[in-house]
Each structure stands twice: as structure tokens, then as C-alpha cells.
Design an enzyme around this catalytic site. Structure first.
Site, short mmCIF file in Angstrom:
data_model
loop_
_atom_site.label_atom_id
_atom_site.label_comp_id
_atom_site.label_asym_id
_atom_site.label_seq_id
_atom_site.Cartn_x
_atom_site.Cartn_y
_atom_site.Cartn_z
N ASP A 332 0.83 -1.20 0.00
CA ASP A 332 0.00 0.00 0.00
C ASP A 332 0.87 1.26 0.00
O ASP A 332 0.53 2.26 -0.61
CB ASP A 332 -0.89 0.04 1.26
CG ASP A 332 -1.75 -1.21 1.45
OD1 ASP A 332 -1.28 -2.31 1.11
OD2 ASP A 332 -2.88 -1.08 1.95
N GLU A 472 -6.52 -11.13 -4.04
CA GLU A 472 -6.27 -12.12 -2.98
C GLU A 472 -7.39 -13.15 -2.83
O GLU A 472 -7.29 -14.04 -1.98
CB GLU A 472 -6.02 -11.41 -1.65
CG GLU A 472 -4.73 -10.61 -1.66
CD GLU A 472 -4.50 -9.86 -0.35
OE1 GLU A 472 -5.42 -9.78 0.47
OE2 GLU A 472 -3.38 -9.34 -0.19
C1 BGC Z 1 -5.68 -6.08 0.21
C2 BGC Z 1 -4.20 -5.90 0.01
C3 BGC Z 1 -3.70 -4.81 0.95
C4 BGC Z 1 -4.10 -5.10 2.38
C5 BGC Z 1 -3.74 -3.96 3.31
C6 BGC Z 1 -5.95 -6.38 1.67
O1 BGC Z 1 -7.31 -6.52 1.86
O2 BGC Z 1 -6.16 -7.12 -0.61
O3 BGC Z 1 -3.92 -5.56 -1.33
O4 BGC Z 1 -2.33 -4.69 0.85
O5 BGC Z 1 -5.48 -5.31 2.45
O6 BGC Z 1 -4.43 -2.81 2.97
#
Ligand code: BGC
Length: 722
Positions: A332, A472
Site C-alpha cells: 500500500d 487475494e
Molecule cells: C488487500 C491488500 C492490501 C491489504 C492492506 C488487503 O485486503 O487485498 O492488497 O495490501 O489489504 O491494505
């Protein structure tokens, strides 16, 4: 006087008080200064509040917890006011008026309450606070009481609350409170990482009234004649052993010196510093006040989280505004927040990149532990630079835990960091940084990929198996098109960097290449991997296949599930979601954003957009802004604007229902990118010169933003006529 437009575009207000949004407003009204973040909790407290005071870099791994947590420090806020013996509280007496305002321009939080006691006296209470941008250890508060009806007996009590936890998890030990005259000193130590902490609060009352104290509080008691006002200034200094061996001493000295300067002087300096910030970071949008205010709000939250003087810390996914994700640092920072800083506050961007440089050892440890070479950055990272992603979730309602694979397999972060380094270097031309630090990050992560890529002899190609791309919802996939494409790009860049070093900084370059073991043979291998890296793709349409087998998954029509707030993986369940094409967030679209026209022809970009946009759940707050950016670039202005406003309001309107855990910092940084890189089309051409390719929403009359380009500030102003 503040103009009505400024009022609407610089101020975020709450009126009347809404107790159902207590945690949401605590988060959005956070004040901070790159050192500390203090949630917008009331001075007198409120049942169930989540008072949280965080400073960068203070983590602790409590016994029984899976991973380290950022530590909630003693709370410097408490000030209680009694009027004729009745304790002021939002639920006591009668609140006749209430307005809470975050002034984004001056980074000042104010709460005004008109309050009638049960006995009939009426007072106006004004609470102000700011985290000084010029003296970053200081939280400055002022509490004013004006007697409007009656001449009440007032008591003002102040304390520093040391009985704090992280939602019940105890990180502090050796707590000690001492009081000398009007000064409160609280000291503590984290129980595993052993950081020393000191908070010193100094006080000044505007009228002559003797200070009294008990074991934990100082207090003042006096009569306030009708029409008169009294004000209590409380200045708290926070230090830890990260700043020096004697945090108590430093906290006391700093608080005392600040008290001598007084509220007005401190505030004036703070405002001047904020003016500097806004000078380059403000984006002016004419013709859309909601968008204008939203982008100021999101920019504010990135700025208050960005470390100014410390290059060994970085910004967690929820900034310093809440305990979500335990303060951990993800991609992020590099791909969502950092670009705005690279372009508008390059010094801050450099600090954040240095955090990765200083933590290269952690990345090397991770590579070794997994049988690879070079530097493999952790998916989640804290103060040590070691991998801190939990391997298991907290128990689910049925008592089982879910295996979390991101720490093992969401490996693209190593390339994301390299991307950010190269982006910073291209925009700033900061060769000194690059030669000394940045190149090492880019090259050693390339060494990692060189050892990670798997040769498939049957197909004569390189592959990456067991990956998690940005989406994810699909874990442990083979040949994530995002990851494979980014790795190919990364290795190509590494070869360019190597040649550049040998041409322009031969001595330093040779030393670095030798130290990292980057030989001719290794470079030849990188070149081969880049050439033969497999990226799954439909040759007819040019649509990338998100990973091997994605095209065979079940396609759901997401419009059937509208309207909804819940993520699709909650609705369908984790297992089922994996068997569908529903994707959590921008993945191929993220690749389109990052690679720009290098991704492919306009037709290919459009085809990929058309395929993937209907599949996205926006289950992550990182998603809408990236979609807005790409949609704007493709000229899909209606979608672009809708997605942009969604991203911009995620926190202001609590669109995901979880703002209580902290600000969605990546979404905030993404909002700036959607405007700058999307609508304005700001970028660098092949020679590194500034370019703009505007695609403004039709109702925007103009957009003005500033960009540092190779040390020069450039103003870009686009009007509807352009
Ligand atoms: C997202 C990731 C992100 C993380 C922290 C997750 O829900 O899929 O891309 O880095 O949250 O914000």
C-alpha cells in the site's frame, strides 16, 4: 474570515453528535504529524471509545499473539470539566449545540459544545487540538470554558491515561505516573520489544488559580463569572527510546519549552508548516466541491502519516489512525501512497524508501529462509524488516483458523518496491539516493527473482508458480499475469540500471555489483528470463489470463448481487469464491495502471478493461481508485468519475463499514493518483519529460496541481477548454 467555499472544501464537520458513528468519526478526525497519530476521541471520554495514540516504529509482540502489533501509548488527551460539581459529558445535563470540525488546511480539530447543567448553568466548551507539524513530539490542546448563564464553579482536571491496551492486549509494563506542580509524567516500557516511552503533559491556565494534584491528575478549581472565559492549555510531549536513552528527560524539556512559547506561537508555526505542505500537495478542483473536499481529506491523511524526520519507519495500511492490520506496512505504501509524495513531497517519499533500504537485511533473511538469493521483501513488515504476516487467522465462529498465505506467496511486493524506487528516481533525478541506496534495492530484488523464476523445459519458458497476485481471492495460483509481467519488467529495468551505473558511476557501480554478486552470467540469465517469461494471454483478443486456468472458472454476473456492502467472499465463502472469476481488486487493471502504454495497444487495454471490470468486487479499498485512474485514461469518464468518488468517500462516508479500524491509506493515495495520473494524465515521457494527457470529468471547470520534477516545482493547470 474563512470564505464559504473554503468552508465547504477545507472543513470536515460533524453536527449534531452521532454516537452511532463514534468510531468512524474517531478515525476520520485523527490528528497527526508524521511522528504521532491521535484519534479523535473526546477529552472527557465516551463509553466504548477507542482512544488511540500511536507513534511510528513502536511495535511489540505480546505473549500469545501471532505477530507484533503497533503499540497504543498512554493517552495524553484526558481533560475533564465539572460545572457546579457536574461532570461535563456528552450524555450528561443537556447538550444544546455541538459541532466538531477538522480544519484540513490548518490540521486543527475543534469541538464546540453548548452545554446546560442539570442545575441550569449554561457554558460553551471549546476543545482544540493539533499535532504540531513543526515540533513533532508535541500534541497541543486547549480547552476553553465560557460562562453564558450563571457564574458557575468550575473544575478542570487533566491526566495522561496509562491504563491503555490494544483492544485488551497489554503491551506496556513498568507504568509509572509522577506529578510535579502542573506537570504529569507517565513512563512505561513495551513488554517484549523493550522500548521506553515517556509522555509529559504540561499545563497553563489563563487565570491565576493554584494548581492542585492527586496521584494521577492535576486540577484547577475556580469560579467563572458570567460572560467570562477561561482556557487551559495542555501540551504533551511524547518520546521513546527510539529517539534517545532518556525519553523522560526529553519529554519534560520539550513540554516545558513549548509551554513557554504558548499555544498561539506553536499554532502559528504549525499553520505555516501546513501552508508549505499544501503549497505543493493541494489539488485544486473547480466545479466540484464534493470532489475538492474529498481529495483534501485524503491528502491530509497521507500527509499526517508520512514520517518527516525518520527514515527507519514507514506508513502502515491504516496509518496512525487505528489499530487495523496491527500497524503493519504493505505494498500500500509504495504503490498507493508514495506516488503522491514522490511527486509533491519528494523528501517524504525518500524517507519511506529509505525504510526499505534499511530493512534489506530482513528481506535477505526471508530470501535465504525460503531457499532463494537476493532480497525478498516481507508482505507485512514492522520495525525489524522481518516477515510479520500472520500465518493463521483468528479463530472463525466455528473455532477453526484459516491459513493466511500472503506472507508466503504474495511475492510481487519485491517488485512493487523496486517500481517505487525507479519512479522516485525518474521524477526527482535524485542520483545521489539512487546510487547509494535505490539501485541496491532494485538490483538485489532482481537477484531474488533470478533465483525464484522456474524454467519449464518442456515449454522453454520461465514461470512463477504458487503466487498471489493483487487479487487475494485466488491464492497460490500459477503464473499470475500481474506478477510475471512485473517481474519481466523488473529484470529489464535491472539490466538498464546496471548499465547506467557502469556508465555514469563506474566505481560505485562496480563495487555494488561485486557486493551483490551480479556477474555477466547472472545478467545473461536475467535477460533470458525476461525474454522467456510466460504471461498467460488469449492471443486472439489480447486479454491476459489473470493466472493459469482463470478463463475456465465460473463467471458470475455481479450485477445480480447489487446493491450490497458485503464483499463477495463473505457472501460466497472463501472456497467457493476461489472457483469463480470474481476478483477482489484491480489485478490486470493494476498492471494496466502501472505499465501505462507499455501494457499494450489501446485496443488491448480496452479489451482487458471490458473483460475484467465486470468481474471486480472492490472487496479491497485499494481497488476503486486504480480503476478510476485506468478508466480515465481510456476516456471512460462516467465510470471513472463514479469510481473516483467511491474511492474518495470510502473513509468520509464509511463505505466499507470498517473505518473504525483506521483510515484506508492506500485508497487515500489512490485518489490523488486517479486525479493526477488518470484525469490529468500526468506522467513522464520516454525522455523523462513531463507530459499531460487530460481526460477531465465534463463538469470540472479546472484542475490545478503541482509536481516536483527534477527538483523544480511545476504548476499544471487544466481548464475545461483545454
Ligand atoms: C488487500 C491488500 C492490501 C491489504 C492492506 C488487503 O485486503 O487485498 O492488497 O495490501 O489489504 O491494505
Amino acid at each position: 474570515m474563512i470564505s464559504p467555499v473554503d468552508q465547504r472544501t477545507w472543513l470536515v464537520s460533524e453536527s449534531p453528535f452521532n454516537p452511532f458513528k463514534l468510531h468512524h468519526t474517531e478515525t476520520i478526525f485523527t490528528v497527526g504529524n508524521g511522528f504521532m497519530g491521535v484519534r479523535g476521541t473526546f477529552e472527557e471520554g465516551y463509553s466504548g471509545d477507542l482512544a488511540t495514540t500511536l507513534v511510528h516504529g513502536i511495535f511489540n509482540h505480546a505473549e500469545g499473539d501471532l505477530v507484533p502489533d503497533i503499540v497504543n501509548l498512554p493517552n495524553p488527551l484526558p481533560v475533564q470539566v465539572t460545572v457546579d460539581g457536574e461532570l461535563f459529558h456528552m450524555t450528561a445535563g443537556r447538550v444544546l449545540g455541538f459541532r466538531r470540525t477538522l480544519d484540513l488546511k490548518r490540521a486543527l480539530l475543534t469541538r464546540e459544545v453548548l452545554w446546560r447543567t442539570s442545575q441550569g448553568a449554561i457554558v460553551k466548551l471549546t476543545f482544540e487540538r493539533f499535532a504540531s507539524l513543526t515540533e513533532e513530539h508535541l500534541l497541543v490542546q486547549r480547552v476553553r470554558v465560557r460562562a453564558l448563564l450563571g457564574s458557575p464553579q468550575i473544575e478542570m482536571r487533566s491526566s495522561v491515561d496509562a491504563k491503555v491496551t490494544n483492544l485488551g492486549v497489554q503491551h506496556l509494563t513498568d507504568l509509572h505516573t509522577s506529578i510535579h506542580d502542573s506537570e504529569i509524567l507517565v513512563t512505561a516500557r513495551t513488554n517484549q520489544s523493550n522500548y521506553g516511552i515517556a509522555v509529559c503533559a504540561a499545563h497553563d491556565l489563563s487565570i491565576a488559580s493554584p494548581v492542585q494534584s492527586d496521584a494521577e491528575r492535576v486540577f484547577y478549581t475556580f469560579t467563572l463569572p458570567q460572560e467570562n472565559e477561561v482556557s487551559l492549555t495542555k501540551i504533551s510531549a511524547i518520546y521513546t527510546t527510539r529517539q534517545g536513552d532518556q525519553p523522560s528527560h526529553m519529554a519534560q524539556e520539550t513540554a516545558r519549552a513549548a509551554l513557554k512559547k504558548g499555544y498561539e506561537t506553536l499554532f502559528a508555526a504549525h499553520c505555516a508548516a501546513w501552508e508549505q505542505y499544501w503549497h505543493t500537495s493541494d489539488v485544486l478542483i473547480e466545479g466540484d466541491e464534493l470532489a475538492q473536499r474529498a481529495i483534501r481529506f485524503t491528502t491530509y491523511h497521507v500527509l499526517i502519516a508520512a514520517p518527516r524526520h525518520d527514515e527507519r519507519v514507514s506508513i502502515g495500511a491504516k496509518t496512525l489512525s487505528g489499530l487495523g492490520y496491527k500497524g503493519h506496512v504493505f505494498w500500500d505504501t509504495e504503490l498507493f501512497m508514495l506516488p503522491m509524495l514522490t511527486v509533491t513531497q519528494p523528501k517524504l517519499a525518500r524517507n519511506l524508501l529509505m525504510y526499505r533500504y534499511h530493512n534489506l537485511q530482513g528481506a535477505r533473511n526471508k530470501a535465504r529462509a525460503n531457499g532463494y538469493e537476493g532480497a525478498m521483501f516481507p508482505w507485512e513488515s514492522t520495525d525489524t524488516g522481518e516477515e510479520t504476516t500472520p500465518q493463521w487467522s483468528h479463530p472463525q465462529p466455528d473455532g477453526t483458523r484459516i491459513r493466511i498465505w500472503t506472507g508466503d506467496n504474495e511475492q510481487h511486493i519485491s517488485t512493487d518496491i523496486a517500481y517505487a524506487v525507479l519512479q522516485y528516481w525518474r521524477w526527482t533525478g535524485d542520483d545521489e539516493f539512487f546510487v547509494r541506496y535505490g539501485a541496491e534495492i532494485v538490483l538485489d530484488t532482481a537477484v531474488f527473482w533470478g533465483s525464484r523464476a522456474e524454467y519449464n523445459a518442456e515449454q522453454d519458458r520461465y514461470e512463477l508458480r504458487m503466487q498471489i497476485g493483487p487479487d487475494e481471492y485466488h491464492e497460490n495460483v500459477n503464473n499470475s499475469a500481474f506478477t510475471n509481467s512485473m517481474v519481466r519488467w523488473h529484470l529489464q529495468q535491472a539490466l538498464v540500471v546496471r548499465n547506467w551505473l557502469l556508465t555514469h558511476h563506474r566505481e560505485a557501480g562496480e563495487a555494488l555489483l561485486t557486493r551483490l554478486g551480479i556477474t555477466e552470467a547472472r545478467c545473461a540469465k536475467w535477460s533470458e528470463i525476461a525474454q522467456k517469461m510466460y504471461v498467460p494471454r488469449d492471443p486472439e483478443t489480447g486479454v491476459l489470463e489473470q493466472f493459469d486456468g482463470f478463463f475456465n472458472l465460473e463467471r458470475l454476473d455481479l450485477t445480480h448481487w447489487q446493491p450490497r456492502v458485503a464483499n463477495m467472499d463473505w457472501i460466497l465463502g472463501h472456497e467457493r469464491t476461489q472457483r469463480t472469476m470474481v476478483i477482489k481488486q484491480a489485478d490486470i487493471v493494476m498492471l494496466m495502471a502501472l505499465l501505462g502504454d507499455q501494457f499494450g495497444s489501446t485496443e488491448e487495454q480496452q479489451a482487458n478493461w471490458d473483460f475484467y471490470y465486470p468481474l471486480v468486487d472492490h472487496g479491497s479499498s485499494l481497488s476503486p481508485s486504480i480503476h478510476a485512474w485506468v478508466a480515465a485514461r481510456l476516456g471512460l469518464l462516467e465510470d471513472a468519475y463514479k469510481l473516483f468518488m467511491y474511492a474518495a468517500n470510502i473513509d468520509l462516508e464509511d463505505l466499507k463499514g470498517n473505518v473504525r479500524d483506521g483510515i484506508h491509506a492506500a485508497a487515500c493515495g489512490g485518489v490523488w493518483q486517479a486525479v493526477a495520473f488518470g484525469f490529468v494524465g500526468l506522467g513522464l515521457d520516454e525522455r523523462g519529460e513531463l507530459q499531460v494527457k487530460p481526460n477531465l470529468p465534463p463538469h470540472w471547470r479546472s484542475v490545478t496541481l503541482r509536481a516536483y520534477h527534477r527538483g523544480q516545482i511545476r504548476t499544471i493547470r487544466l481548464t475545461a477548454e483545454n
